[in-house]
Each structure stands twice: as C-alpha cells, then as structure tokens.
Design an enzyme around this catalytic site. Structure first.
Site, PDB file in Angstrom:
ATOM      1  NE  ARG A  50       9.004  24.389   2.798  1.00 21.46           N
ATOM      2  CZ  ARG A  50       9.877  24.590   3.296  1.00 21.46           C
ATOM      3  NH1 ARG A  50      10.152  23.911   4.526  1.00 21.46           N
ATOM      4  NH2 ARG A  50      10.932  25.237   2.956  1.00 21.46           N
ATOM      5  CE1 TYR A 102     -10.640   7.764  -3.774  1.00 22.94           C
ATOM      6  CE2 TYR A 102      -8.158   8.138  -3.111  1.00 22.94           C
ATOM      7  CZ  TYR A 102      -9.208   8.393  -4.349  1.00 22.94           C
ATOM      8  OH  TYR A 102      -9.121   9.419  -4.895  1.00 22.94           O
ATOM      9  CG  ASP A 173      -9.404   7.054   4.855  1.00 20.41           C
ATOM     10  OD1 ASP A 173     -10.278   7.723   5.054  1.00 20.41           O
ATOM     11  OD2 ASP A 173      -8.714   7.027   3.893  1.00 20.41           O
ATOM     12  CE  LYS A 198     -12.931  12.487  -1.507  1.00 24.10           C
ATOM     13  NZ  LYS A 198     -12.279  11.395  -1.172  1.00 24.10           N
TER      14      LYS A 198
HETATM   15  C1  LIG Z   1     -10.985  10.825  -1.452  1.00 23.17           C
HETATM   16  C2  LIG Z   1     -10.441   9.774  -0.534  1.00 23.17           C
HETATM   17  C3  LIG Z   1      -9.161   9.990  -0.212  1.00 23.17           C
HETATM   18  C4  LIG Z   1      -8.207  10.654  -1.101  1.00 23.17           C
HETATM   19  O1  LIG Z   1      -8.413  12.096  -0.627  1.00 23.17           O
HETATM   20  P1  LIG Z   1      -8.302  13.275  -1.737  1.00 23.17           P
HETATM   21  O2  LIG Z   1      -8.628  14.500  -0.959  1.00 23.17           O
HETATM   22  O3  LIG Z   1      -8.870  13.130  -3.021  1.00 23.17           O
HETATM   23  O4  LIG Z   1      -6.736  13.205  -2.086  1.00 23.17           O
HETATM   24  C5  LIG Z   1      -8.722   9.039   0.598  1.00 23.17           C
HETATM   25  N1  LIG Z   1      -9.423   8.099   1.321  1.00 23.17           N
HETATM   26  C6  LIG Z   1     -10.785   7.935   0.994  1.00 23.17           C
HETATM   27  C7  LIG Z   1     -11.555   7.117   1.835  1.00 23.17           C
HETATM   28  C8  LIG Z   1     -11.193   8.832   0.134  1.00 23.17           C
HETATM   29  O5  LIG Z   1     -12.482   8.873   0.002  1.00 23.17           O
END
Ligand SMILES: *Cc1c(COP(=O)(O)O)cnc(C)c1O
Length: 386
Positions: A50, A102, A173, A198
């Site tokens: 963890r 998002y 982000d 992604k």
């Molecule tokens: C998909 C996404 C998230 C969330 O990520 P997960 O891996 O799906 O939890 C956060 N910010 C952006 C810009 C995203 O495209």
C-alpha cells in the site's frame, strides 16, 4: 546531456531495471503485498505494497521523469488521484476551477468535496481573469488544457503567474496532451494530474492515475495521503502502464497525424457546423497551444447540424466504436451529453457549449483513410426526417 523523451519513456532517468539481478529487460511484476525485514529497525526500502511496491516505484520514476517533476504517485485511476488530491484541502478552503472540466471531476467536486466543506468557483479561464475570483480562503486554481470536451486552451504560464502572486497552488490536468506534447510543471504548475487510463496506458485496457510534482513538501504530503487512503496502483496494472508508456511517442505522433487528416475532412463536410481542435491555425487556441505545447494532440470535438444526425452517426459507424474514454490505439466516438458529462448540470453543459449535436472523437492509430471512410459513410447514410 538530458535524455530525450523517447528514451525516458523506456528507461526513465535510471539505468536498465534498477536492482534487477537477472538481466530481465522487462521490469518484473512484484506481485506481493508485503516485504520481509532484515532485522528490527531495518528495511529493504519496501515494507508493504500500500505504501510502496517496486513495480509501482519504477512506473512512478518514469512518469516523474516524463513530466519534469521530482516525484509522481500512481493511483488506481485518474479519479482516485483527484480524490487523494482533494485531501490536501480542509473545510473552509476555496478552489477556483475552469468551467469546462472532465465530467467526473465536476461530479467529485459537487457531490463529495463540497459536502466536505470545500467551496468552488467555476470560471471561464480563457475569457475571464482569475484575480477577481480570489478570496482570502482561496487555496488553488485547477484547470485542464485543452479542456474536456470543448478543447479550450488555457495559458498555463499566465495562470501560474497569478497563482504565484497570490500564493495559490496551480493544478493542471494534463491528460489530453500527455507529457509527450506538454509539461505544465516546466511552465509553472505545482501539481500535474494524469488519467493514465488514457494516452499513457494507451491501449484502453487499464485504469490508472497520477499526481506529479516538483515540490518536496507537496510530495511528502501526497505520499502521506496515498499510504493513508490506500488507492495506489496495483503491481500488474503498474506493469501494464510501464509497457504502454514505452510506445507513447510513436502513438502520439501517429494519432496526431490521423487527427489532422480527420479535421481536414470534417472541415469540408457541409453537415459539420463546427470543429474544435487546437491545431486549426487562426484560432486563439492554436496560438496559445503553440506557445506552451509541442503538438496539438488527437482529440477532436465537433458539432453537427442536428441531434438526429449526431445519433445516426453514433449508430452507423462500422469501425469506430461508440464508447467513452480516449487516448488509446482504438479511435472512439463519444457523446458527451449522455456519457462523460451526463452528471454535469444542464445549465453548465449549455454554458460550456455541450449540446446534443456535439460529438467527441479520440483518434487512434488505425489507417487514416479507413477512419475517414467510416465517418463519411456514417454521415452520408443519414436521411433527415421530413
Ligand atoms: C478520464 C479523465 C479523468 C479520470 O480518469 P479515470 O482514469 O477515468 O478515473 C480525469 N481527467 C480527464 C481529463 C480525463 O479525461
């Protein structure tokens, strides 16, 4: 000489797998929950997975190196990373965010963070100045750029200057461009978020998330949160991320090339009303993106002439799946209003420009002529009801 990003994607800043005795080229998956101690008061550096695990640590070193940070923390998803991030704040704190985020981030802030006493102001960072929104209890500015799904581009350096002047954290982000095209920490951001699900993972097969920072103090606070809340990435998923990242540069380049071809096609289609892509010269997004990133990426949002046509396209593509998510080798078509942004209140959706005529395309690395042909046949087979 600093290593190039392609080399960093494979080795990070370290040597061939550190501490690995067998010569294994692929970093091993340390599928263990716990580690034996040599004696009281001694540790191999690993105690319990963890807190830390060698496979996760290797991944974190690679991602920190790619983003130009000193530390990266790997979480079980992008949302797990964002949830841990919010633990930096206390009841009574205020955060300014861009309005176009998002959908899952908006849901987290509205349904969980607000309940925990954190207040938010949503502003349009491409048009409004942040200064008038800064209060005595403001602690941070949080943005995405390009934004999901409307592809607005926010000037990171300008936001960083405002954040520094008022002693706020700038959190970016960076999911849409990935560190291959954009490194917000080098432009003045304090913390970078990545949904590793992604582009970093890149194969639509693993969930992961990252927080990256260049500050030792933030890194220490975030590591305390990670070990306490326990949402770190598992060893096998860390290995899948390591494998995906090795090909990040060639995937990003090919996907961008495909995206540019699709943008040209969409711009020539009569039934397409608007194409949102930062790589279209003559737009403000293009100018800002060119200054702060080395590419425009492979995310395209476009508006068609009617809801009926949008729904028809989603039903009629034969190659491109209608699915949420982005950044993988497979091109995906998304309907933000009912999928990624379904939990965003309707007034906010409308204000951001998310209508039922808006589609989002995450372009993959298939043959570009096949993708264009698929979109074309889907549009051409539409017959408007009288
Ligand atoms: C998909 C996404 C998230 C969330 O990520 P997960 O891996 O799906 O939890 C956060 N910010 C952006 C810009 C995203 O495209």
């Amino acid at each position: 000489m600093e290593r190039g990003i392609e080399t960093k994607c494979i080795y990070g800043d370290g040597a061939t797998p550190e501490g690995e005795q067998t010569g294994s080229i692929s970093f091993p998956i340390y599928q263990t929950a716990t580690f034996a101690h040599p004696a009281v008061g001694q540790s191999t550096g690993f105690d319990y997975s963890r807190l830390q695990n060698p496979t996760r640590q290797q991944l974190e070193q690679v991602v920190a190196s790619l983003e130009g940070g000193t530390d990266a923390l790997a979480f079980s998803s992008g949302m797990a990373a964002l949830t841990a991030l919010m633990e930096l704040f206390r009841p009574g704190d205020h955060i300014i965010t861009d309005a176009d985020l998002y959908g899952g981030s908006i849901r987290l802030f509205r349904s969980i963070s607000e309940k925990n006493g954190i207040a938010f102001s949503q502003i349009d960072c491409t048009r409004e100045a942040v200064e008038p929104h800064i209060r005595e209890n403001t602690r941070a500015i949080l943005i995405e750029t390009p934004t999901n799904p409307m592809m607005n581009v926010i000037d990171i350096r300008k936001m960083a200057e405002a954040a520094k002047r008022y002693g706020l954290l700038l959190i970016v982000d960076n999911t849409f461009l990935s560190p291959y095209f954009q490194k917000p920490l080098t432009l003045g951001a304090d913390i970078v978020i990545q949904s590793g699900t992604k582009f970093l993972g890149g194969h639509n097969d693993t969930l992961a998330g990252f927080l990256v920072t260049g500050s030792a103090e933030l890194s220490e606070r975030l590591r305390f949160i990670l070990k306490t809340v326990g949402s770190g990435l598992a060893p096998f998923d860390s290995w899948l991320m390591l494998r995906g990242i090795k090909t990040l540069p060639i995937r990003m380049e090919r996907a961008q090339e495909n995206a540019q071809a699709i943008v040209s096609f969409l711009l020539g289609e009569e039934r397409v009303r608007k194409v949102y892509y930062p790589g279209i010269p003559g737009t403000l997004a293009y100018e800002v993106c060119r200054r702060q990133a080395s590419g425009f990426g492979s995310m395209i949002t476009f508006e068609v002439e009617s809801r009926e046509l949008a729904v028809h396209i989603l039903r009629s593509t034969k190659l491109i799946p209608f699915a949420e998510s982005l950044g993988g080798v497979e091109t995906l078509l998304t309907y933000p209003t009912t999928q990624t942004h379904a939990d965003v209140p309707e007034d906010v959706q409308r204000r951001n420009g998310i209508t039922d005529r808006v589609l989002r395309l995450s372009v993959g690395i298939e043959t570009k002529e096949d993708l264009i042909q698929d979109l074309k046949q889907a549009m051409d087979s539409f017959v408007a009801s009288p």
